[in-house]
Design an enzyme around this catalytic site. Sequence first.
Site, PDB file in Angstrom:
ATOM      1  N   ARG A 198       0.836  -1.202   0.000  1.00 44.22           N
ATOM      2  CA  ARG A 198       0.000   0.000   0.000  1.00 44.22           C
ATOM      3  C   ARG A 198       0.872   1.254   0.000  1.00 44.22           C
ATOM      4  NH1 ARG A 198      -5.381  -1.402   2.257  1.00 44.22           N
ATOM      5  NH2 ARG A 198      -5.384  -3.652   2.536  1.00 44.22           N
ATOM      6  N   SER A 244     -22.693 -13.972  12.470  1.00 46.74           N
ATOM      7  CA  SER A 244     -22.092 -12.882  11.713  1.00 46.74           C
ATOM      8  C   SER A 244     -22.160 -13.143  10.213  1.00 46.74           C
ATOM      9  CB  SER A 244     -20.632 -12.716  12.141  1.00 46.74           C
ATOM     10  OG  SER A 244     -19.971 -11.739  11.384  1.00 46.74           O
ATOM     11  N   SER A 248     -19.301  -2.093   1.948  1.00 48.18           N
ATOM     12  CA  SER A 248     -18.519  -0.994   1.390  1.00 48.18           C
ATOM     13  C   SER A 248     -17.737  -1.335   0.141  1.00 48.18           C
ATOM     14  CB  SER A 248     -17.556  -0.459   2.452  1.00 48.18           C
ATOM     15  OG  SER A 248     -16.627  -1.453   2.841  1.00 48.18           O
ATOM     16  N   HIS A 279     -21.917   3.005   6.220  1.00 43.98           N
ATOM     17  CA  HIS A 279     -21.899   3.501   4.842  1.00 43.98           C
ATOM     18  C   HIS A 279     -23.277   3.945   4.378  1.00 43.98           C
ATOM     19  CE1 HIS A 279     -17.704   2.495   3.936  1.00 43.98           C
ATOM     20  NE2 HIS A 279     -17.894   1.460   4.733  1.00 43.98           N
ATOM     21  N   THR A 332     -21.296   5.785  12.014  1.00 42.87           N
ATOM     22  CA  THR A 332     -20.062   6.570  12.069  1.00 42.87           C
ATOM     23  C   THR A 332     -20.360   8.030  11.806  1.00 42.87           C
ATOM     24  OG1 THR A 332     -17.807   6.740  11.218  1.00 42.87           O
ATOM     25  CG2 THR A 332     -19.521   6.300   9.616  1.00 42.87           C
ATOM     26  N   LYS A 366     -17.919   9.487   7.810  1.00 31.28           N
ATOM     27  CA  LYS A 366     -18.174   9.326   6.379  1.00 31.28           C
ATOM     28  C   LYS A 366     -19.149  10.415   5.910  1.00 31.28           C
ATOM     29  CE  LYS A 366     -16.725   4.531   6.125  1.00 31.28           C
ATOM     30  NZ  LYS A 366     -16.059   4.457   7.444  1.00 31.28           N
ATOM     31  N   THR A 378      -9.767   8.227  25.408  1.00 28.57           N
ATOM     32  CA  THR A 378     -10.011   9.659  25.477  1.00 28.57           C
ATOM     33  C   THR A 378     -11.206  10.021  24.603  1.00 28.57           C
ATOM     34  OG1 THR A 378      -7.682  10.154  25.880  1.00 28.57           O
ATOM     35  CG2 THR A 378      -9.011  11.930  24.956  1.00 28.57           C
TER      36      THR A 378
END
Length: 404
Positions: free
Chosen positions: A21, A136, A188, A216, A244, A247, A277
Amino acid sequence: MDFDAIFRSQLDTLREEGNYRIFADMERRCGAFPKADNHCEAGRREVTVWCSNDYLGMGQHPKVVNAMIEAVRAHGTGAGGTRNISGNTVQHRMLEAELADLHGKEAALLFTSGYVSNWAALGTLGSRIPGAVILSDALNHASMIEGIRHARCDKAIWKHNDVEDLDRKLAAWGPDRAKIVAFESVYSMDGDIAPIAEIVEVAEKHGAMTYIDEVHAVGMYGPRGGGVAEELGLMDRITLIEGTLGKAFGCMGGYITGSAPLVDFVRSFASGFIFSTALPPAVAAAATASIRHLKESGFERARQKRQVAKLRASLDRAGIPHLPNPSHIIPVMIKDPVKCREISNILMDRFGIYVQPINYPTVPKGTERLRITPGPLHSDADIDHLVGALAELWKHCALSRAVA
């Protein structure tokens, strides 16, 4: 022992396979999205970003930017520690209330990322519910897989989006086990959407909890951006909705929503929450502004759908193969890691187009792709330029074209 030799050997293998990558050096310019600056050996050049998960460009929306600036000026940059140590800020509480309202739930809980929210929530539920078994979907995200591993409870993998296989596997565990069905709404990499209604029906039949990852989809689907479950009118039948802020809402952080006891349970036992945190108050304020805007504005979603449809039609006319799906994600299939990287590099260097190659292990070997995410701020000219560049490279790299 020469540890660096071990590291170099495995990195060399990645390079030989074409799966090493390389991250582009990018500089976003506020107000210019999807244009950005790429820093390279030749200096700085403007490129058009086609692979961002800031799906609606909300990361540079004036309301969101101003909310963050005002919060920084009023409260500083950091949270000062965990919420256990530093307490709840007003911004955290307001954002959690906004998220609970978005999904029609009693409560919400913030985490530092969507990865952490999945890992912490699934790990806590699986480890603390007596006799729990997590079922799952086979293509669930790595964060969900890690959460299930962390739970150290019984698990079963059901075939991707196969409701009949889920039904069989739920029945195999019997009525005395606490069962959790974990799946995503929008996947995704392929951009396919789960048969949520059917999954919920089967889960209810077996008395199972439902856990849906909408990362997503939040901001993108439904009349207020609550996700695919909102669009289908199913939010009230799903036990836990995870999402999230990083996004479509254009900020950062993850969250879960559900009943007050469920959320308090995770808050009280999840190490990923207790010992992390908290999000900076300014980030929470910006996310709240983004969610409030998208609850009321359908412009961004409508414009994005238009551009997605236009790009798909243009790719079809050019014979560029892409996976058909009902979502906003357009996977253009290359099926070769070296060519995938080569095309990505040429798009950047010659055409000023940035789209990151998606190779193994993110996708299985032989399914390498360019994952394109059109947004409301991509112009028709941007689309024509992208398709023209791809058509030229398809010929240059001797790739097969789709048959109309």
